[in-house]
Design a protein around this motif. Structure first.
Motif, PDB file in Angstrom:
ATOM      1  N   PHE A   1     -20.735  -5.706  11.203  1.00 31.23           N
ATOM      2  CA  PHE A   1     -22.047  -6.363  11.178  1.00 31.23           C
ATOM      3  C   PHE A   1     -22.326  -6.928   9.788  1.00 31.23           C
ATOM      4  N   LEU A   2     -22.015  -6.121   8.777  1.00 29.07           N
ATOM      5  CA  LEU A   2     -22.196  -6.582   7.402  1.00 29.07           C
ATOM      6  C   LEU A   2     -21.301  -7.791   7.119  1.00 29.07           C
ATOM      7  N   CYS A   3     -20.047  -7.717   7.574  1.00 28.28           N
ATOM      8  CA  CYS A   3     -19.110  -8.822   7.317  1.00 28.28           C
ATOM      9  C   CYS A   3     -19.624 -10.128   7.907  1.00 28.28           C
ATOM     10  N   LYS A   4     -20.191 -10.038   9.104  1.00 27.07           N
ATOM     11  CA  LYS A   4     -20.711 -11.253   9.744  1.00 27.07           C
ATOM     12  C   LYS A   4     -21.882 -11.836   8.953  1.00 27.07           C
ATOM     13  N   LYS A   5     -22.720 -10.951   8.416  1.00 29.61           N
ATOM     14  CA  LYS A   5     -23.891 -11.400   7.675  1.00 29.61           C
ATOM     15  C   LYS A   5     -23.498 -12.073   6.350  1.00 29.61           C
ATOM     16  N   ILE A   6     -22.577 -11.480   5.621  1.00 31.19           N
ATOM     17  CA  ILE A   6     -22.288 -11.981   4.270  1.00 31.19           C
ATOM     18  C   ILE A   6     -21.426 -13.240   4.264  1.00 31.19           C
ATOM     19  N   THR A   7     -20.783 -13.561   5.397  1.00 28.67           N
ATOM     20  CA  THR A   7     -19.954 -14.767   5.450  1.00 28.67           C
ATOM     21  C   THR A   7     -20.727 -15.998   5.914  1.00 28.67           C
ATOM     22  N   GLN A   8     -22.007 -15.841   6.235  1.00 25.67           N
ATOM     23  CA  GLN A   8     -22.813 -16.989   6.673  1.00 25.67           C
ATOM     24  C   GLN A   8     -22.925 -18.025   5.548  1.00 25.67           C
ATOM     25  N   ASP A   9     -22.795 -19.287   5.916  1.00 27.61           N
ATOM     26  CA  ASP A   9     -22.948 -20.415   4.977  1.00 27.61           C
ATOM     27  C   ASP A   9     -21.880 -20.450   3.885  1.00 27.61           C
ATOM     28  N   CYS A  10     -20.781 -19.724   4.069  1.00 18.11           N
ATOM     29  CA  CYS A  10     -19.728 -19.729   3.051  1.00 18.11           C
ATOM     30  C   CYS A  10     -18.703 -20.821   3.338  1.00 18.11           C
ATOM     31  N   HIS A  11     -18.280 -21.496   2.288  1.00 17.53           N
ATOM     32  CA  HIS A  11     -17.196 -22.466   2.411  1.00 17.53           C
ATOM     33  C   HIS A  11     -15.854 -21.752   2.351  1.00 17.53           C
ATOM     34  N   THR A  12     -15.669 -20.911   1.333  1.00 21.52           N
ATOM     35  CA  THR A  12     -14.410 -20.192   1.132  1.00 21.52           C
ATOM     36  C   THR A  12     -14.692 -18.712   0.953  1.00 21.52           C
ATOM     37  N   VAL A  13     -13.855 -17.883   1.567  1.00 25.41           N
ATOM     38  CA  VAL A  13     -13.935 -16.438   1.385  1.00 25.41           C
ATOM     39  C   VAL A  13     -12.634 -15.961   0.739  1.00 25.41           C
ATOM     40  N   PHE A  14     -12.775 -15.297  -0.402  1.00 26.46           N
ATOM     41  CA  PHE A  14     -11.643 -14.634  -1.059  1.00 26.46           C
ATOM     42  C   PHE A  14     -11.735 -13.157  -0.707  1.00 26.46           C
ATOM     43  N   HIS A  15     -10.795 -12.689   0.112  1.00 28.13           N
ATOM     44  CA  HIS A  15     -10.856 -11.305   0.582  1.00 28.13           C
ATOM     45  C   HIS A  15      -9.914 -10.430  -0.255  1.00 28.13           C
ATOM     46  N   LEU A  16     -10.519  -9.699  -1.215  1.00 25.80           N
ATOM     47  CA  LEU A  16      -9.738  -8.812  -2.081  1.00 25.80           C
ATOM     48  C   LEU A  16     -10.024  -7.337  -1.818  1.00 25.80           C
ATOM     49  N   ALA A  17     -11.102  -7.021  -1.092  1.00 29.21           N
ATOM     50  CA  ALA A  17     -11.481  -5.617  -0.888  1.00 29.21           C
ATOM     51  C   ALA A  17     -10.349  -4.841  -0.230  1.00 29.21           C
ATOM     52  N   ALA A  18      -9.937  -3.769  -0.866  1.00 29.73           N
ATOM     53  CA  ALA A  18      -8.832  -2.959  -0.331  1.00 29.73           C
ATOM     54  C   ALA A  18      -8.771  -1.640  -1.083  1.00 29.73           C
ATOM     55  N   LEU A  19      -8.220  -0.634  -0.419  1.00 30.59           N
ATOM     56  CA  LEU A  19      -7.794   0.574  -1.128  1.00 30.59           C
ATOM     57  C   LEU A  19      -6.395   0.281  -1.649  1.00 30.59           C
ATOM     58  N   ILE A  20      -6.154   0.541  -2.938  1.00 29.65           N
ATOM     59  CA  ILE A  20      -4.902   0.064  -3.526  1.00 29.65           C
ATOM     60  C   ILE A  20      -3.980   1.131  -4.109  1.00 29.65           C
ATOM     61  N   ALA A  21      -4.462   2.337  -4.372  1.00 28.94           N
ATOM     62  CA  ALA A  21      -3.609   3.328  -5.040  1.00 28.94           C
ATOM     63  C   ALA A  21      -2.499   3.796  -4.112  1.00 28.94           C
ATOM     64  N   ILE A  22      -1.265   3.683  -4.549  1.00 28.91           N
ATOM     65  CA  ILE A  22      -0.144   4.119  -3.717  1.00 28.91           C
ATOM     66  C   ILE A  22      -0.112   5.643  -3.562  1.00 28.91           C
ATOM     67  N   PRO A  23      -0.199   6.438  -4.657  1.00 26.93           N
ATOM     68  CA  PRO A  23      -0.142   7.894  -4.477  1.00 26.93           C
ATOM     69  C   PRO A  23      -1.237   8.436  -3.557  1.00 26.93           C
ATOM     70  N   TYR A  24      -2.459   7.878  -3.626  1.00 21.91           N
ATOM     71  CA  TYR A  24      -3.541   8.358  -2.768  1.00 21.91           C
ATOM     72  C   TYR A  24      -3.250   8.059  -1.302  1.00 21.91           C
ATOM     73  N   SER A  25      -2.444   7.028  -1.045  1.00 12.32           N
ATOM     74  CA  SER A  25      -2.124   6.709   0.352  1.00 12.32           C
ATOM     75  C   SER A  25      -1.237   7.776   0.990  1.00 12.32           C
ATOM     76  N   TYR A  26      -0.554   8.581   0.172  1.00  7.95           N
ATOM     77  CA  TYR A  26       0.244   9.679   0.727  1.00  7.95           C
ATOM     78  C   TYR A  26      -0.645  10.792   1.264  1.00  7.95           C
ATOM     79  N   VAL A  27      -1.839  10.967   0.653  1.00  5.18           N
ATOM     80  CA  VAL A  27      -2.713  12.069   1.048  1.00  5.18           C
ATOM     81  C   VAL A  27      -3.854  11.632   1.972  1.00  5.18           C
TER      82      VAL A  27
END
Length: 331
Positions: free
Chosen positions: A68-94
């Protein structure tokens, strides 16, 4: 004509290392920037808190795991740069499920929101970790993907989800695949900040994992320029494009260069707890950057020595250094 002037853009993961630099680059280019920062009860906007462009940015706190949030924040946008992610490799093991929730489902939510709102370009951010250890070098975009950690598996899934929206719905999707980005504000999980902060705090011995792997290190402003070039080009729609320097250096040689630039006599020792599981270590990453050059004309501008000097200058400022817990191992 400046492609970005006056355009409404959204950056997810804007509070993070690369995201905050990208926000600044886009503001400098004249874009109207909406920045998604991860919601938290401290109302903390991460690295944007100290940004010189903060007053010019529309900040939204939220989480890409919520459609729901994603739909709201993309309104009226020309370009979306999607960088949001969990990135730590060691934490992905746990905590592997967290990576699927944020990286795969979050990308699905953003792609669907962009489709629903008729966004002109969805630029999804991948990572060179999806390639795993190089089967051949330099690594071009045709190199097989190898899920050597739950993190890389989640990013392979996220990339596929984003590209499926191009194939299934003709949505204008492009995927930027940066190699190892470094620079001011990088998380202390990464090797370059780990070394700089420990030397700056007067450590005489530094504990490390395996220093024999090679990486293709890229200064953060070059990564941001590459992302903007990919998102601005008509030729990159439906493409996955590497961002890198076409230069390979071992972690050990990188450490020696930092040691030299900081005038340090520090000794490096291996710490068993910092080693990745045997089949999970990525031993070689070396980017073939010919496609991004061919499609956009992009070339990196900051070599490793100049980039490390700028990074050291930033990390050794007292206000910046105190933000890092140099005496603990960050998972």
């Amino acid at each position: 004509m400046n492609h970005w002037h006056g355009k409404q853009v959204l950056v997810t993961g804007a509070d993070g290392f690369i995201g905050s630099h990208l926000v600044e680059s886009l503001v400098e280019a004249g874009a109207k920037v909406r920045a998604l920062c991860l919601y938290n009860s401290f109302n903390d906007w991460g690295w944007l808190e100290q940004s010189p462009v903060l007053a010019e940015v529309e900040i939204i706190s939220g989480d890409v795991r919520d459609p729901f949030l994603c739909k709201k924040i993309t309104q009226d946008c020309h370009t979306v740069f999607h960088l949001a992610a969990l990135i730590a490799i060691p934490y992905s093991y746990v905590a592997p499920n967290s990576y699927v929730e944020t990286n795969v489902n979050g990308t699905l939510n953003m792609a669907q929101a962009c489709l629903d709102n008729g966004v002109s370009r969805f630029m999804h951010t991948s990572t060179s970790e999806v390639y795993g250890t190089a089967q051949y070098v330099p690594i071009n975009e045709k190199h097989p993907v190898q899920p050597q950690s739950p993190y890389s598996a989640s990013k392979i899934g996220a990339d596929a989800m984003a590209m499926s929206y191009f194939n299934a719905f003709e949505m204008p999707v492009c995927i930027a695949r940066p190699f190892n980005t470094y620079g001011p504000r990088q998380s202390a999980r990464a090797v370059i900040p780990t070394i700089i902060t420990q030397i700056a705090n007067g450590k005489k011995r530094i504990e490390l994992g395996d220093t024999s792997p090679t990486r293709d290190f890229n200064y953060v402003t070059d990564t941001c320029r590459g992302m903007m070039a990919i998102a601005a080009s008509e030729k990159t729609i439906g493409q996955t494009v590497n961002i890198g320097s076409n230069f390979e250096i071992s972690v050990q040689d990188t450490l020696e260069l930092i040691k030299e630039l900081m005038g340090s006599e520090v000794e490096f020792v291996q710490d068993e707890q910092r080693l990745r599981p045997k089949d999970s270590e990525v031993f070689r990453l070396w980017c073939d950057n010919s496609l991004i050059h061919e499609l956009t004309g992009f070339e990196p501008q900051t070599d490793i020595r100049a980039g490390l000097s700028k990074t050291i200058d930033w990390f050794t400022q007292a206000d910046n250094l105190k933000r890092y817990k140099a005496n603990i191992y960050n998972v």
